[in-house]
Design a protein around this motif. Sequence first.
Motif, PDB file in Angstrom:
ATOM      1  N   SER A   2      57.851  82.077 125.704  1.00  0.00           N
ATOM      2  CA  SER A   2      57.412  81.406 124.480  1.00  0.00           C
ATOM      3  C   SER A   2      56.518  82.336 123.662  1.00  0.00           C
ATOM      4  O   SER A   2      55.887  83.238 124.179  1.00  0.00           O
ATOM      5  N   THR A   3      56.504  82.057 122.385  1.00  0.00           N
ATOM      6  CA  THR A   3      55.676  82.828 121.467  1.00  0.00           C
ATOM      7  C   THR A   3      54.297  82.189 121.415  1.00  0.00           C
ATOM      8  O   THR A   3      54.181  80.968 121.280  1.00  0.00           O
ATOM      9  N   PRO A   4      53.224  82.989 121.523  1.00  0.00           N
ATOM     10  CA  PRO A   4      51.883  82.388 121.437  1.00  0.00           C
ATOM     11  C   PRO A   4      51.661  81.758 120.071  1.00  0.00           C
ATOM     12  O   PRO A   4      52.157  82.252 119.065  1.00  0.00           O
ATOM     13  N   THR A   5      50.957  80.662 120.062  1.00  0.00           N
ATOM     14  CA  THR A   5      50.617  80.016 118.806  1.00  0.00           C
ATOM     15  C   THR A   5      49.107  80.083 118.614  1.00  0.00           C
ATOM     16  O   THR A   5      48.349  80.197 119.574  1.00  0.00           O
ATOM     17  N   ALA A   6      48.700  79.999 117.385  1.00  0.00           N
ATOM     18  CA  ALA A   6      47.271  80.044 117.075  1.00  0.00           C
ATOM     19  C   ALA A   6      46.604  78.758 117.550  1.00  0.00           C
ATOM     20  O   ALA A   6      47.200  77.689 117.515  1.00  0.00           O
ATOM     21  N   ASP A   7      45.380  78.875 118.012  1.00  0.00           N
ATOM     22  CA  ASP A   7      44.597  77.725 118.435  1.00  0.00           C
ATOM     23  C   ASP A   7      43.804  77.237 117.233  1.00  0.00           C
ATOM     24  O   ASP A   7      42.657  77.616 117.035  1.00  0.00           O
ATOM     25  N   VAL A   8      44.456  76.418 116.388  1.00  0.00           N
ATOM     26  CA  VAL A   8      43.826  75.913 115.179  1.00  0.00           C
ATOM     27  C   VAL A   8      43.902  74.390 115.176  1.00  0.00           C
ATOM     28  O   VAL A   8      44.855  73.812 115.696  1.00  0.00           O
ATOM     29  N   ALA A  66      37.436  72.513 110.312  1.00  0.00           N
ATOM     30  CA  ALA A  66      38.655  73.245 110.671  1.00  0.00           C
ATOM     31  C   ALA A  66      38.248  74.298 111.685  1.00  0.00           C
ATOM     32  O   ALA A  66      37.263  75.020 111.482  1.00  0.00           O
ATOM     33  N   MET A  67      38.995  74.366 112.766  1.00  0.00           N
ATOM     34  CA  MET A  67      38.686  75.293 113.842  1.00  0.00           C
ATOM     35  C   MET A  67      39.770  76.357 113.948  1.00  0.00           C
ATOM     36  O   MET A  67      40.953  76.071 113.803  1.00  0.00           O
ATOM     37  N   ASP A  68      39.357  77.577 114.213  1.00  0.00           N
ATOM     38  CA  ASP A  68      40.260  78.664 114.590  1.00  0.00           C
ATOM     39  C   ASP A  68      39.706  79.194 115.897  1.00  0.00           C
ATOM     40  O   ASP A  68      38.669  79.862 115.901  1.00  0.00           O
ATOM     41  N   ARG A  69      40.343  78.809 116.968  1.00  0.00           N
ATOM     42  CA  ARG A  69      39.831  79.010 118.319  1.00  0.00           C
ATOM     43  C   ARG A  69      38.503  78.260 118.418  1.00  0.00           C
ATOM     44  O   ARG A  69      38.498  77.058 118.280  1.00  0.00           O
ATOM     45  N   HIS A  70      37.399  78.953 118.610  1.00  0.00           N
ATOM     46  CA  HIS A  70      36.110  78.273 118.746  1.00  0.00           C
ATOM     47  C   HIS A  70      35.222  78.486 117.521  1.00  0.00           C
ATOM     48  O   HIS A  70      34.035  78.193 117.569  1.00  0.00           O
ATOM     49  N   ARG A  71      35.811  78.948 116.417  1.00  0.00           N
ATOM     50  CA  ARG A  71      35.048  79.198 115.187  1.00  0.00           C
ATOM     51  C   ARG A  71      35.332  78.128 114.156  1.00  0.00           C
ATOM     52  O   ARG A  71      36.482  77.748 113.951  1.00  0.00           O
ATOM     53  N   ILE A  72      34.287  77.685 113.487  1.00  0.00           N
ATOM     54  CA  ILE A  72      34.438  76.773 112.363  1.00  0.00           C
ATOM     55  C   ILE A  72      34.760  77.614 111.139  1.00  0.00           C
ATOM     56  O   ILE A  72      34.011  78.518 110.786  1.00  0.00           O
ATOM     57  N   VAL A  73      35.913  77.334 110.536  1.00  0.00           N
ATOM     58  CA  VAL A  73      36.365  78.126 109.387  1.00  0.00           C
ATOM     59  C   VAL A  73      36.466  77.289 108.104  1.00  0.00           C
ATOM     60  O   VAL A  73      36.846  77.805 107.063  1.00  0.00           O
ATOM     61  N   GLY A  74      36.117  76.019 108.193  1.00  0.00           N
ATOM     62  CA  GLY A  74      36.144  75.161 107.020  1.00  0.00           C
ATOM     63  C   GLY A  74      35.559  73.806 107.354  1.00  0.00           C
ATOM     64  O   GLY A  74      35.381  73.472 108.528  1.00  0.00           O
ATOM     65  N   PHE A  75      35.236  73.054 106.318  1.00  0.00           N
ATOM     66  CA  PHE A  75      34.751  71.693 106.536  1.00  0.00           C
ATOM     67  C   PHE A  75      35.127  70.821 105.341  1.00  0.00           C
ATOM     68  O   PHE A  75      35.362  71.311 104.238  1.00  0.00           O
ATOM     69  N   ALA A  76      35.199  69.536 105.619  1.00  0.00           N
ATOM     70  CA  ALA A  76      35.463  68.535 104.581  1.00  0.00           C
ATOM     71  C   ALA A  76      34.486  67.394 104.787  1.00  0.00           C
ATOM     72  O   ALA A  76      34.109  67.083 105.922  1.00  0.00           O
ATOM     73  N   ASP A 102      37.045  84.219 103.662  1.00  0.00           N
ATOM     74  CA  ASP A 102      37.854  85.181 104.418  1.00  0.00           C
ATOM     75  C   ASP A 102      38.996  84.533 105.188  1.00  0.00           C
ATOM     76  O   ASP A 102      39.830  85.230 105.769  1.00  0.00           O
ATOM     77  N   GLU A 103      39.033  83.212 105.229  1.00  0.00           N
ATOM     78  CA  GLU A 103      40.038  82.488 106.023  1.00  0.00           C
ATOM     79  C   GLU A 103      41.019  81.692 105.170  1.00  0.00           C
ATOM     80  O   GLU A 103      41.840  80.949 105.703  1.00  0.00           O
ATOM     81  N   ARG A 104      40.952  81.851 103.867  1.00  0.00           N
ATOM     82  CA  ARG A 104      41.853  81.097 102.991  1.00  0.00           C
ATOM     83  C   ARG A 104      43.279  81.619 103.116  1.00  0.00           C
ATOM     84  O   ARG A 104      43.498  82.793 103.379  1.00  0.00           O
ATOM     85  N   GLY A 105      44.218  80.721 102.928  1.00  0.00           N
ATOM     86  CA  GLY A 105      45.620  81.098 102.998  1.00  0.00           C
ATOM     87  C   GLY A 105      46.201  81.055 104.402  1.00  0.00           C
ATOM     88  O   GLY A 105      47.327  81.480 104.621  1.00  0.00           O
ATOM     89  N   HIS A 106      45.453  80.499 105.360  1.00  0.00           N
ATOM     90  CA  HIS A 106      45.925  80.423 106.747  1.00  0.00           C
ATOM     91  C   HIS A 106      46.233  78.994 107.183  1.00  0.00           C
ATOM     92  O   HIS A 106      46.428  78.740 108.361  1.00  0.00           O
ATOM     93  N   GLY A 107      46.231  78.049 106.237  1.00  0.00           N
ATOM     94  CA  GLY A 107      46.565  76.664 106.566  1.00  0.00           C
ATOM     95  C   GLY A 107      45.372  75.784 106.907  1.00  0.00           C
ATOM     96  O   GLY A 107      45.541  74.587 107.126  1.00  0.00           O
ATOM     97  N   HIS A 108      44.169  76.355 106.955  1.00  0.00           N
ATOM     98  CA  HIS A 108      42.997  75.552 107.318  1.00  0.00           C
ATOM     99  C   HIS A 108      42.709  74.477 106.268  1.00  0.00           C
ATOM    100  O   HIS A 108      42.368  73.345 106.618  1.00  0.00           O
ATOM    101  N   GLY A 109      42.853  74.811 104.995  1.00  0.00           N
ATOM    102  CA  GLY A 109      42.618  73.826 103.933  1.00  0.00           C
ATOM    103  C   GLY A 109      43.613  72.677 104.013  1.00  0.00           C
ATOM    104  O   GLY A 109      43.246  71.516 103.844  1.00  0.00           O
ATOM    105  N   SER A 110      44.870  72.986 104.287  1.00  0.00           N
ATOM    106  CA  SER A 110      45.885  71.933 104.409  1.00  0.00           C
ATOM    107  C   SER A 110      45.585  71.014 105.581  1.00  0.00           C
ATOM    108  O   SER A 110      45.723  69.789 105.470  1.00  0.00           O
ATOM    109  N   ARG A 111      45.192  71.596 106.717  1.00  0.00           N
ATOM    110  CA  ARG A 111      44.830  70.775 107.879  1.00  0.00           C
ATOM    111  C   ARG A 111      43.636  69.879 107.557  1.00  0.00           C
ATOM    112  O   ARG A 111      43.620  68.700 107.905  1.00  0.00           O
ATOM    113  N   LEU A 112      42.627  70.454 106.906  1.00  0.00           N
ATOM    114  CA  LEU A 112      41.444  69.663 106.550  1.00  0.00           C
ATOM    115  C   LEU A 112      41.789  68.558 105.560  1.00  0.00           C
ATOM    116  O   LEU A 112      41.312  67.421 105.704  1.00  0.00           O
ATOM    117  N   LEU A 113      42.590  68.870 104.562  1.00  0.00           N
ATOM    118  CA  LEU A 113      42.961  67.865 103.565  1.00  0.00           C
ATOM    119  C   LEU A 113      43.727  66.720 104.223  1.00  0.00           C
ATOM    120  O   LEU A 113      43.470  65.547 103.929  1.00  0.00           O
TER     121      LEU A 113
END
Length: 180
Positions: A2-8, A66-76, A102-113
């Motif tokens: 399997s292909t690894p997936t991002a932990d988001v 919004a989480m990327d692994r154990h980092r907060i990369v966004g909030f709503a 620095d994290e825009r364009g990676h889907g975090h905003g869509s997940r948060l919305l």
Amino acid sequence: MSTPTADVSARVAWADDAEAIAALQARAWREMYAGVLPDQAFEPQPDQWRAMLSRPPDARLRVLVAMDRHRIVGFALTAPAGDPDCDPVADGELADLTVDPDERGHGHGSRLLQAAADTLRADRFTRAVSWSLATDDALRGFLTSAGWAPDGAHRELDLDGTGVTTVKQIRLHTDLRPPE
């Protein structure tokens, strides 16, 4: 194989997230309000975030991260809409949607919305509103691509209490009811 997936993911914020949220807000606002507010206006305020997360002023005020692994990369931030022309029972507000520059364009905003819309629906709101800087074409474009639209409301905020530093905002809205 399997292909690894991002932990988001997106989740409800905890009081322990206050430092990370405050630091992220300061970085994002430094970019958003560059040339409008002085640098000292962008000092992180973790105590204010910790208080809001520990003792929200309204049971329907929610902070999502919004989480990327154990980092907060966004909030709503969601809450009942406070505008005089809104119904605080039916109208919720997306009061803030911030993603680390620095994290825009990676889907975090869509997940948060999506998480914010789900949260507002769970709180039984049928419509959501959100204010955007009139000059923030990126945020407005993002929201309109997700089905939000301007509703004709606009305002001018006095950022420093003197009337000298102001920003113009427009309000967008969306229907939260499921399609029939």
